[in-house]
Design a protein around this motif. Structure first.
Motif, short mmCIF file in Angstrom:
data_model
loop_
_atom_site.label_atom_id
_atom_site.label_comp_id
_atom_site.label_asym_id
_atom_site.label_seq_id
_atom_site.Cartn_x
_atom_site.Cartn_y
_atom_site.Cartn_z
N ALA A 164 0.81 -1.21 0.00
CA ALA A 164 0.00 0.00 0.00
C ALA A 164 0.85 1.27 0.00
CB ALA A 164 -0.94 0.01 1.21
N PHE A 165 2.17 1.13 0.12
CA PHE A 165 3.06 2.29 0.22
C PHE A 165 3.97 2.40 -1.00
CE2 PHE A 165 1.74 1.20 4.45
CZ PHE A 165 1.53 2.43 5.06
N ASP A 166 4.37 3.62 -1.29
CA ASP A 166 5.31 3.84 -2.39
C ASP A 166 6.65 3.18 -2.12
OD1 ASP A 166 3.43 5.40 -3.72
OD2 ASP A 166 4.12 7.25 -2.77
N LEU A 191 5.43 6.83 2.53
CA LEU A 191 6.48 5.94 2.98
C LEU A 191 6.09 5.24 4.27
CD1 LEU A 191 9.73 8.09 2.54
CD2 LEU A 191 8.86 6.35 1.00
N MET A 192 6.63 4.06 4.47
CA MET A 192 6.55 3.37 5.75
C MET A 192 7.96 3.07 6.22
SD MET A 192 5.02 -0.40 6.81
CE MET A 192 3.30 0.05 7.07
N VAL A 193 8.24 3.35 7.47
CA VAL A 193 9.51 2.95 8.06
C VAL A 193 9.20 1.86 9.09
CG1 VAL A 193 10.61 5.16 7.65
CG2 VAL A 193 9.45 4.79 9.82
N VAL A 194 10.01 0.83 9.09
CA VAL A 194 9.77 -0.33 9.96
C VAL A 194 10.97 -0.52 10.87
CG1 VAL A 194 9.17 -2.78 10.03
CG2 VAL A 194 8.44 -1.37 8.08
N ALA A 214 10.32 -4.47 0.86
CA ALA A 214 11.02 -3.48 1.68
C ALA A 214 12.47 -3.31 1.23
CB ALA A 214 10.99 -3.90 3.15
N VAL A 215 13.01 -2.15 1.53
CA VAL A 215 14.43 -1.86 1.30
C VAL A 215 15.09 -1.76 2.67
CG1 VAL A 215 16.10 -0.20 0.38
CG2 VAL A 215 13.95 -0.61 -0.83
#
Length: 249
Positions: A164-166, A191-194, A214-215
């Motif tokens: 769902a995130f860029d 953006l999402m940060v995990v 994820a990156v």
């Protein structure tokens, strides 16, 4: 000037706002406001209303709108912080400071090394408390919207949310791309940060995250605490996009 969030239904006409709920107690008994005093109301959609208090009772505070402006406290880029539950009040501290720094939403989760476990009833009460913390921090920091705090989810469900995130950036102690390099590639808006728990992610979890899109990024040679890493990531992202003053990098 004191700031309060209101629902759109509390704006009864082009020049009238009625504040209800716990904020009335704060206006009347904490701030001791009287008719003629000014305050700012925000509709949680990015609009601020400079208002003058007309009357206040036990149940409501009636105000007259003096001026309407766009909120200045909302960043252009939307960053969701997905952070594993941590011990003590560390997660709440991260939530408060993340709201001040401009996070759009928060997603608590559990993974293999998460120590804190919440059952359904306790998790529901925690979420209510967390949403109150976000509201108070948003008022203090002059945000235009209150960040949404989602319910606690598990690792598998979190992976399903990545699409769902860029872009999804996962903080890794084991390596990954330099954050600056990852941020310079493109200009995403969602953006999402995990960030994992105190013990970090397992190797299997990192592989699963990468497979889900994820990156992995690293934040330098220092090992940050679980509650510090999300704030460092958020600050760096906003700085690179020009949200901390100046032009984008």
């Amino acid at each position: 000037m004191q700031r309060y969030f209101v629902d759109s239904t509390q704006i009864s006409s082009p020049d009238r706002i009625t504040v209800r709920g716990d904020d009335v107690h704060h206006i009347k008994n904490v701030m001791r406001m009287k008719a003629g005093d000014r305050l700012i109301c925000c509709d949680n959609r990015g609009t601020d209303y400079l208002a003058e208090l007309v009357s206040v009772s036990e149940g409501e505070a009636r105000c007259r709108i003096l001026e309407t402006t766009a909120s200045r406290g909302e960043p252009r880029i939307q960053v969701t912080i997905a952070a594993s539950l941590t011990k003590g009040d560390k997660w709440e501290w991260m939530l408060q400071k993340g709201t001040e720094l401009g996070a759009a939403s928060f997603l608590p989760f559990t993974s293999a090394r998460t120590v804190v476990k919440l059952d359904g009833k306790k998790a529901g009460k925690k979420r209510e408390r967390w949403q109150r913390i976000a509201k108070e921090a948003a008022e203090q920091s002059h945000r235009g919207q209150i960040p949404h705090v989602e319910g606690v989810t598990d690792w598998r469900s979190l992976l399903e949310r990545f699409s769902a995130f860029d872009r999804v950036l996962l903080a890794s102690e084991k390596g990954g791309r330099p954050l600056r390099e990852a941020l310079q590639e493109s200009a995403e808006e969602h953006l999402m940060v995990v960030v994992g728990p105190e013990g970090g992610f397992t190797e299997t979890e990192e592989r699963e995250a990468v497979a889900a899109g994820a990156v992995t990024v690293h934040l330098g040679p220092r090992i940050l605490r679980a509650e510090t890493a999300p704030l460092a990531l958020l600050s760096c992202i906003h700085y690179s996009y020009g949200e901390m003053g100046g032009e984008p990098l």
